[in-house]
Write a protein that holds these residues in place. Structure first.
Motif, PDB file in Angstrom:
ATOM      1  N   VAL A 175      31.300  55.416  32.664  1.00 26.08           N
ATOM      2  CA  VAL A 175      30.969  55.056  34.056  1.00 26.08           C
ATOM      3  C   VAL A 175      30.372  53.644  34.101  1.00 26.08           C
ATOM      4  CG1 VAL A 175      29.564  55.642  36.071  1.00 26.08           C
ATOM      5  CG2 VAL A 175      30.648  57.463  34.734  1.00 26.08           C
ATOM      6  N   ALA A 176      29.469  53.346  33.170  1.00 25.45           N
ATOM      7  CA  ALA A 176      28.858  52.000  33.112  1.00 25.45           C
ATOM      8  C   ALA A 176      29.918  50.961  32.739  1.00 25.45           C
ATOM      9  CB  ALA A 176      27.720  51.975  32.103  1.00 25.45           C
ATOM     10  N   PHE A 177      30.784  51.325  31.806  1.00 21.85           N
ATOM     11  CA  PHE A 177      31.856  50.413  31.377  1.00 21.85           C
ATOM     12  C   PHE A 177      32.789  50.119  32.555  1.00 21.85           C
ATOM     13  CE2 PHE A 177      34.962  48.328  28.868  1.00 21.85           C
ATOM     14  CZ  PHE A 177      36.209  48.846  29.169  1.00 21.85           C
ATOM     15  N   ALA A 178      33.150  51.161  33.283  1.00 17.80           N
ATOM     16  CA  ALA A 178      34.054  50.994  34.440  1.00 17.80           C
ATOM     17  C   ALA A 178      33.389  50.123  35.511  1.00 17.80           C
ATOM     18  CB  ALA A 178      34.417  52.354  35.024  1.00 17.80           C
ATOM     19  N   ALA A 179      32.088  50.351  35.739  1.00 14.44           N
ATOM     20  CA  ALA A 179      31.357  49.552  36.739  1.00 14.44           C
ATOM     21  C   ALA A 179      31.307  48.091  36.300  1.00 14.44           C
ATOM     22  CB  ALA A 179      29.949  50.105  36.913  1.00 14.44           C
ATOM     23  N   PHE A 180      31.190  47.872  34.997  1.00 14.02           N
ATOM     24  CA  PHE A 180      31.172  46.501  34.455  1.00 14.02           C
ATOM     25  C   PHE A 180      32.530  45.826  34.700  1.00 14.02           C
ATOM     26  CE2 PHE A 180      30.329  42.969  31.747  1.00 14.02           C
ATOM     27  CZ  PHE A 180      31.479  42.746  31.010  1.00 14.02           C
ATOM     28  N   VAL A 181      33.622  46.560  34.444  1.00 12.23           N
ATOM     29  CA  VAL A 181      34.976  46.020  34.658  1.00 12.23           C
ATOM     30  C   VAL A 181      35.173  45.648  36.137  1.00 12.23           C
ATOM     31  CG1 VAL A 181      37.442  46.637  34.679  1.00 12.23           C
ATOM     32  CG2 VAL A 181      36.017  47.236  32.705  1.00 12.23           C
ATOM     33  N   ILE A 182      34.782  46.537  37.014  1.00 10.40           N
ATOM     34  CA  ILE A 182      34.999  46.326  38.455  1.00 10.40           C
ATOM     35  C   ILE A 182      34.135  45.172  38.976  1.00 10.40           C
ATOM     36  CG2 ILE A 182      34.708  47.394  40.738  1.00 10.40           C
ATOM     37  CD1 ILE A 182      35.393  50.107  39.306  1.00 10.40           C
ATOM     38  N   THR A 183      32.863  45.181  38.605  1.00 10.18           N
ATOM     39  CA  THR A 183      31.952  44.110  39.039  1.00 10.18           C
ATOM     40  C   THR A 183      32.352  42.765  38.425  1.00 10.18           C
ATOM     41  OG1 THR A 183      30.159  45.708  39.255  1.00 10.18           O
ATOM     42  CG2 THR A 183      29.517  43.400  39.068  1.00 10.18           C
ATOM     43  N   GLY A 184      32.734  42.798  37.151  1.00 18.53           N
ATOM     44  CA  GLY A 184      33.158  41.559  36.473  1.00 18.53           C
ATOM     45  C   GLY A 184      34.394  40.972  37.119  1.00 18.53           C
ATOM     46  N   CYS A 185      35.347  41.824  37.449  1.00 22.27           N
ATOM     47  CA  CYS A 185      36.597  41.337  38.062  1.00 22.27           C
ATOM     48  C   CYS A 185      36.321  40.763  39.447  1.00 22.27           C
ATOM     49  CB  CYS A 185      37.600  42.486  38.132  1.00 22.27           C
ATOM     50  SG  CYS A 185      39.266  41.951  38.501  1.00 22.27           S
ATOM     51  N   ALA A 186      35.436  41.417  40.188  1.00 12.96           N
ATOM     52  CA  ALA A 186      35.098  40.936  41.542  1.00 12.96           C
ATOM     53  C   ALA A 186      34.517  39.527  41.482  1.00 12.96           C
ATOM     54  CB  ALA A 186      34.105  41.884  42.201  1.00 12.96           C
ATOM     55  N   ASN A 187      33.600  39.308  40.542  1.00 13.03           N
ATOM     56  CA  ASN A 187      32.945  37.988  40.441  1.00 13.03           C
ATOM     57  C   ASN A 187      33.851  36.941  39.806  1.00 13.03           C
ATOM     58  OD1 ASN A 187      29.991  38.182  41.440  1.00 13.03           O
ATOM     59  ND2 ASN A 187      30.440  40.121  40.435  1.00 13.03           N
ATOM     60  N   ALA A 188      34.783  37.386  38.970  1.00 14.82           N
ATOM     61  CA  ALA A 188      35.742  36.434  38.393  1.00 14.82           C
ATOM     62  C   ALA A 188      36.672  35.894  39.481  1.00 14.82           C
ATOM     63  CB  ALA A 188      36.552  37.120  37.291  1.00 14.82           C
ATOM     64  N   VAL A 189      37.116  36.783  40.380  1.00 14.50           N
ATOM     65  CA  VAL A 189      37.958  36.330  41.501  1.00 14.50           C
ATOM     66  C   VAL A 189      37.137  35.432  42.433  1.00 14.50           C
ATOM     67  CG1 VAL A 189      39.269  37.083  43.552  1.00 14.50           C
ATOM     68  CG2 VAL A 189      39.492  38.335  41.393  1.00 14.50           C
ATOM     69  N   ASN A 190      35.878  35.752  42.582  1.00 14.56           N
ATOM     70  CA  ASN A 190      34.996  34.965  43.435  1.00 14.56           C
ATOM     71  C   ASN A 190      34.865  33.529  42.919  1.00 14.56           C
ATOM     72  OD1 ASN A 190      32.979  34.526  45.469  1.00 14.56           O
ATOM     73  ND2 ASN A 190      31.476  34.603  43.847  1.00 14.56           N
ATOM     74  N   LEU A 191      34.720  33.397  41.598  1.00 12.62           N
ATOM     75  CA  LEU A 191      34.615  32.059  40.998  1.00 12.62           C
ATOM     76  C   LEU A 191      35.932  31.299  41.127  1.00 12.62           C
ATOM     77  CD1 LEU A 191      32.703  32.621  37.633  1.00 12.62           C
ATOM     78  CD2 LEU A 191      31.917  31.324  39.615  1.00 12.62           C
ATOM     79  N   THR A 192      37.041  32.028  41.019  1.00 13.52           N
ATOM     80  CA  THR A 192      38.373  31.397  41.036  1.00 13.52           C
ATOM     81  C   THR A 192      38.709  30.843  42.414  1.00 13.52           C
ATOM     82  OG1 THR A 192      39.087  32.982  39.353  1.00 13.52           O
ATOM     83  CG2 THR A 192      40.839  31.818  40.541  1.00 13.52           C
ATOM     84  N   ASP A 193      38.169  31.473  43.451  1.00 13.36           N
ATOM     85  CA  ASP A 193      38.515  31.076  44.811  1.00 13.36           C
ATOM     86  C   ASP A 193      37.848  29.758  45.191  1.00 13.36           C
ATOM     87  OD1 ASP A 193      38.110  32.325  48.171  1.00 13.36           O
ATOM     88  OD2 ASP A 193      39.791  31.290  47.242  1.00 13.36           O
ATOM     89  N   GLY A 194      38.390  28.663  44.605  1.00 10.20           N
ATOM     90  CA  GLY A 194      37.774  27.351  44.831  1.00 10.20           C
ATOM     91  C   GLY A 194      38.786  26.284  45.216  1.00 10.20           C
ATOM     92  N   LEU A 195      40.067  26.671  45.351  1.00  8.59           N
ATOM     93  CA  LEU A 195      41.113  25.742  45.836  1.00  8.59           C
ATOM     94  C   LEU A 195      42.017  26.528  46.778  1.00  8.59           C
ATOM     95  CD1 LEU A 195      42.263  23.918  42.537  1.00  8.59           C
ATOM     96  CD2 LEU A 195      40.581  23.128  44.222  1.00  8.59           C
ATOM     97  N   ASP A 196      42.747  25.839  47.644  1.00  9.07           N
ATOM     98  CA  ASP A 196      43.576  26.508  48.668  1.00  9.07           C
ATOM     99  C   ASP A 196      44.651  27.379  48.020  1.00  9.07           C
ATOM    100  OD1 ASP A 196      43.616  23.647  50.975  1.00  9.07           O
ATOM    101  OD2 ASP A 196      42.027  24.956  50.240  1.00  9.07           O
ATOM    102  N   GLY A 197      44.533  28.688  48.159  1.00 10.04           N
ATOM    103  CA  GLY A 197      45.551  29.604  47.631  1.00 10.04           C
ATOM    104  C   GLY A 197      45.386  29.913  46.158  1.00 10.04           C
ATOM    105  N   LEU A 198      44.373  29.331  45.512  1.00 12.55           N
ATOM    106  CA  LEU A 198      44.242  29.486  44.054  1.00 12.55           C
ATOM    107  C   LEU A 198      43.939  30.923  43.658  1.00 12.55           C
ATOM    108  CD1 LEU A 198      44.136  28.121  41.269  1.00 12.55           C
ATOM    109  CD2 LEU A 198      41.683  27.847  41.593  1.00 12.55           C
ATOM    110  N   ALA A 199      43.130  31.619  44.431  1.00 11.56           N
ATOM    111  CA  ALA A 199      42.754  32.995  44.052  1.00 11.56           C
ATOM    112  C   ALA A 199      43.806  34.000  44.513  1.00 11.56           C
ATOM    113  CB  ALA A 199      41.388  33.347  44.642  1.00 11.56           C
ATOM    114  N   ILE A 200      44.332  33.822  45.713  1.00 13.67           N
ATOM    115  CA  ILE A 200      45.209  34.849  46.283  1.00 13.67           C
ATOM    116  C   ILE A 200      46.520  34.968  45.512  1.00 13.67           C
ATOM    117  CG2 ILE A 200      46.374  33.440  48.039  1.00 13.67           C
ATOM    118  CD1 ILE A 200      44.957  37.046  48.469  1.00 13.67           C
ATOM    119  N   GLY A 201      46.973  33.886  44.895  1.00 16.17           N
ATOM    120  CA  GLY A 201      48.209  33.953  44.105  1.00 16.17           C
ATOM    121  C   GLY A 201      48.074  34.935  42.947  1.00 16.17           C
TER     122      GLY A 201
END
Ligand code: 57M
Length: 358
Positions: A175-201
Motif C-alpha cells: 500500500v505504501a509502495f503503491a502510494a509512492f508510485v502514484i504520488t511520485g508520478c503525479a509530481n513528475a508530471v507536474n515538474l514536466t508541465d513547463g512548456l506548451d504541450g510538453l506534459a500532455i503529449g
C-alpha cells in the motif's frame, strides 16, 4: 453507465449488444472526452480570463517565458471533467477499479486546485506547502489502494519487468509502495508541465500504453500467453485510459505552442496520479518507469541539479528541469516539445516489447 442501461435493451434491438464490447466503448469514450474538450474550451478559457486566473511567470526562468504572463491556467479542470464524465458514461460501474481511479482523479484535482487557487487567486506564490501537498496525495492514494487490498483483493506482489513469473511480495507494505508510485508520478508530471504541450503529449502516450497493458491483463488468454498477472476487470480501465487520450487531444488543441491555456497543478497532479493508479491496478508499477521515462528524466534532472548545487555549488544542467536546459542551450520551444514526444513514443514501444522480451 450506458453499459448497464443499454445492454438489457438488446432483447428488443440487438444493435444495443455492441455496448458489451470494450473496444466499442473505448472508441466511444475517447470521442466523448475529445468532443467535450474541443467544444467547451473556448468558453472555459473566456471564463478563466474573466476570473483573472492567469499564470504568474517567475522572473528567474527563461526570458522566453515572460510573454506567457497572464495565460489562463487551471485549464486542467475541464480535462478532468471530460475524463470523469466519459468514464462514468462508458465504463462498467460495477468494476471497483474504475471507482478507485476516479477517487484518485477527484482527490488529486482537489489538491491541485487548492494549490493553484492559493497561488493565483490569492496571490500566495507558495501555494500549498510542498510537504502538505505530498502528505495529502500520499493519504488519498494510500487510502484508495488500501481499500482495494482490503475489500477488492488487489494483489500485493510486484512483477519484475523482463523476467517471466518473477514478482516481489510486499504484503501490506504494498500500500505504501503503491502510494509512492502514484504520488511520485503525479509530481513528475507536474515538474514536466513547463512548456506548451510538453506534459500532455507523454501523458497521452503513457495512457494509451496503459490501456493496451490493461486490456491484456484483463483478458485471461492474453495474460496466460504473455505470462503477466491476470487482473479480472482490468479491461474496464482501458475504457478510462482512452478518455485521457481523448481529453488530452482536446486540451492540446488549445495548449499547443503558443498556448492559449495551461492545465495548472489542477491538471498535472491528477493526470500523473491517474497514470500511477493505472500502473498499480494493472500491476505495471515498475514498467511505468519506462512508459513514463520522460517524466522520470525530468524529475531526475531536478534531483541531480539540487543535490549538485547544494553539495558543490555547481549546476549540472544550465537549468532544471531538463526542458529548461535545452531552452538555455537555444533550442526553440516547439523543437524541445516534439522531440520529447518522440522519445515518449519510443519508450512506450520498448515497454510493450518488454512483454515478449522475457
Ligand atoms: C511545476 N511549473 C512551471 C503552469 C502549469 C525544484 C524546482 C525544480 C521546482 C520547479 C517548479 O516550480 N515546478 C512547478 C512547473 C510553470 O507552469 C505552471 O505550472 C503548471 C504545472 N504544474 O500548468 O500553470 C511554468 O511553465 C511554463 N509553461 C508553459 N506552457 C505550459 O503548457 O510554458 C507551463 C505549461 C509557467 C510557464 O512559464 O509559468 C514552471 O516552470 O514553474 N521549478 C522550476 O521548474 C524552475 N527551475 C528551477 O528553479 N531550477 C533551479 C533549481 C532546480 C535549483 C536550477 O536549475 O538552478 C523553473 N521554473 C520557472 N522558473 N517557472 C525555472 C525558473
Amino acid at each position: 453507465m450506458l453499459y448497464h442501461l443499454l445492454l438489457p435493451l438488446k432483447e428488443s434491438a440487438f444493435a444495443f449488444n455492441v455496448v458489451r464490447y470494450i473496444s466499442f466503448r473505448s472508441a466511444a469514450a475517447m470521442a466523448t472526452a475529445l468532443l467535450i474538450c474541443l467544444f467547451l474550451y473556448p468558453g472555459f478559457i473566456k471564463w478563466l480570463k474573466r476570473k483573472k486566473l492567469g499564470q504568474e511567470i517567475r522572473d528567474d526562468g527563461p526570458e522566453t517565458h515572460l510573454v506567457k504572463a497572464g495565460t489562463p491556467t487551471m485549464g486542467g479542470l475541464l480535462i478532468l471533467f471530460a475524463i470523469c464524465v466519459s468514464s462514468l458514461l462508458w465504463a462498467r460501474l460495477d468494476e471497483p477499479r474504475v471507482w478507485m481511479v476516479l477517487a484518485i482523479a477527484v482527490g488529486f484535482t482537489g489538491v491541485g486546485f487548492v494549490d493553484d487557487w492559493n497561488k493565483i487567486a490569492k496571490k500566495n506564490t507558495k501555494g500549498l506547502s510542498g510537504k502538505l501537498r505530498l502528505a495529502l496525495e500520499f493519504l488519498i492514494s494510500g487510502a484508495t489502494i488500501g481499500a482495494g487490498v482490503l475489500w477488492f483483493s488487489i494483489d500485493t506482489a510486484v512483477p519484475v519487468p523482463f523476467f517471466k513469473d518473477v514478482s516481489i511480495e510486499l504484503g501490506w507494505a504494498y500500500v505504501a509502495f503503491a502510494a509512492f508510485v502514484i504520488t511520485g508520478c503525479a509530481n513528475a508530471v507536474n515538474l514536466t508541465d513547463g512548456l506548451d504541450g510538453l506534459a500532455i503529449g507523454p501523458v497521452m502516450t503513457s495512457a494509451l500504453t496503459m490501456g493496451v497493458l490493461a486490456y491484456l491483463a484483463g483478458n485471461v488468454n492474453f495474460a496466460e500467453y504473455l505470462a503477466i498477472p491476470y487482473v479480472a476487470g482490468a479491461g474496464e480501465l482501458t475504457v478510462m485510459t482512452v478518455t485521457i487520450a481523448g481529453a488530452g487531444m482536446g486540451f492540446l488543441w488549445y495548449n499547443a505552442y503558443p498556448a492559449s491555456v495551461f492545465m495548472g497543478d489542477t491538471g498535472s497532479l491528477p493526470l500523473g496520479g491517474i497514470l500511477g493508479a493505472l500502473a498499480v491496478l494493472t500491476h505495471n508499477e515498475i514498467l511505468l518507469a519506462i512508459v513514463g521515462g520522460v517524466f522520470v528524466a525530468e524529475t531526475l534532472s531536478v534531483m541531480i541539479q539540487v543535490i549538485s548545487f547544494k553539495s558543490t555549488g555547481k549546476r549540472v544542467f544550465l537549468m532544471a528541469p531538463i526542458h529548461h536546459h535545452y531552452e538555455k542551450k537555444g533550442w526553440e520551444e516547439p523543437k524541445i516539445i516534439v522531440r520529447f514526444w518522440i522519445i515518449s513514443i519510443l519508450l512506450a514501444l520498448v515497454a510493450l516489447m518488454s512483454l515478449k522480451l522475457r
